[in-house]
Design an enzyme around this catalytic site. Structure first.
Site, PDB file in Angstrom:
ATOM      1  CB  SER A 119      -0.895  -0.012   1.247  1.00  0.00           C
ATOM      2  OG  SER A 119      -1.497   1.237   1.477  1.00  0.00           O
ATOM      3  CE1 TYR A 143      -3.569  -2.582   5.429  1.00  0.00           C
ATOM      4  CE2 TYR A 143      -3.052  -0.501   4.347  1.00  0.00           C
ATOM      5  CZ  TYR A 143      -3.476  -1.813   4.285  1.00  0.00           C
ATOM      6  OH  TYR A 143      -3.800  -2.371   3.061  1.00  0.00           O
ATOM      7  CE  LYS A 147      -1.116  -4.291   3.229  1.00  0.00           C
ATOM      8  NZ  LYS A 147      -1.402  -5.540   2.491  1.00  0.00           N
TER       9      LYS A 147
END
Length: 319
Positions: A119, A143, A147
């Site tokens: 992402s 997040y 990642k």
């Protein structure tokens, strides 16, 4: 090809599976896995070439991996605001489960192509734009941190020859069908999806100049399928990252496209309200990318947001 898709009950997994199962010659066998029963997409030419396996990857990756795999698409995960609100769950699903899967893959089918969807949330802080793959990741969310941890792990597994890893940093995908998700960027689909169906959407910031990098579901899946053809030697072993192409769109651009394609009356369903929890996440992401590497590898991009809205409008008609 024999292809495993994790997180296959989600939108991207279902969309990709449908494309693979509509291959003209029926060349692909698709294994769908998720923590819930992932449906085999309807309306495909080769539904008999698919099977669904309900599994928790952290405890049961060995149940979904076999020696005959040619490729694995890794889509499972807890989205951005969900990871931020529950650190332990985000770490368990986004990192621990991915590590468990990779360990089984290297033992069972060494050298398998693993396509990991990362992402733009790996970027944050004071970033010089346009962003390239050489830009140092500085995530400002759990997040994004999870990642980038997975990215480094996959790169190391690829460098050691355990897998043939390819890491794709995805733009935000808009317009996603279905319901709002726990992603901080969920409104970037909702601003079109809900009004087109006569439903309200709250934009979590009062800033119509807010710009975001995104792509359509159609272009995303086109690029995912193309990833199966990228030669291993196209990227160095120590650098397996590609920023997939996107286009920059502001909130005002999206509202203008909604009015042009959907009708001026659809704007009545859009409201704007600052969300103090989401705004820091949203403003931490870069807004301009240099996609030279991706375009050089044969990946493609959308041409306009109007076309993206038309895609969604057409999908409503088909449904």
């Amino acid at each position: 090809m024999r292809i495993l898709i994790t997180g296959a009950a989600g939108f991207v997994g279902q969309h990709l599976a449908k494309v693979l199962l509509n291959d003209e010659e029926g060349r692909h066998t698709v294994i769908l896995t998720d923590v819930i029963e992932a449906p085999i997409p309807k309306g495909t030419k080769w539904p008999q070439n698919a099977k669904s396996i309900k599994a928790d990857l952290l405890a049961g990756s060995q149940n979904v991996v076999d020696e005959g795999l040619d490729a694995v698409f890794v889509f499972h995960g807890i989205m951005s605001s969900g990871s931020e609100s529950d650190f332990d769950l985000g770490m368990k699903v986004n990192f621990d489960a991915t590590k468990a899967l990779l360990e089984v893959l290297r033992q069972t089918c060494p050298g398998v192509r693993v396509i990991y969807t990362s992402s733009q949330a790996v970027y944050g802080g004071d970033i010089v734009e346009p962003v390239t793959e050489a830009t140092r990741p500085t995530p400002e969310s759990s997040y994004g941190c999870e990642k980038i941890m997975c990215e480094y792990l996959i790169t190391e597994f690829a460098r050691r020859g355990f897998i043939d890893g390819l890491i794709l940093r995805l733009p935000t995908v808009s317009v996603r069908p279905g319901k709002p998700t726990a992603a901080a960027s969920s409104f970037l689909s909702g601003i079109i999806r809900e009004p087109m169906q006569g439903l309200p959407c709250v934009v979590p910031l009062k800033d119509r100049a807010y710009r975001h990098w995104l792509c359509s579901p159609r272009i995303l899946v086109t690029n995912l399928v193309h990833s199966l053809t990228i030669p291993r030697e196209a990227l160095p072993g120590y650098d397996r990252v590609v920023n997939l192409p996107g286009i920059g769109v502001t909130v005002q651009d999206m509202m203008d496209s909604l009015a042009r394609v959907g009708g001026q009356d659809k704007l009545q369903y859009v409201s704007e309200e600052d969300d103090p929890k989401l705004k820091p996440i949203l403003y931490s992401w870069p807004t301009l990318f240099d996609n030279t590497r991706a375009l050089g590898l044969g990946y493609v991009r959308d041409t306009s947001f109007d076309d993206i809205v038309r895609d969604f409008k057409d999908s409503l008609g088909s449904a």
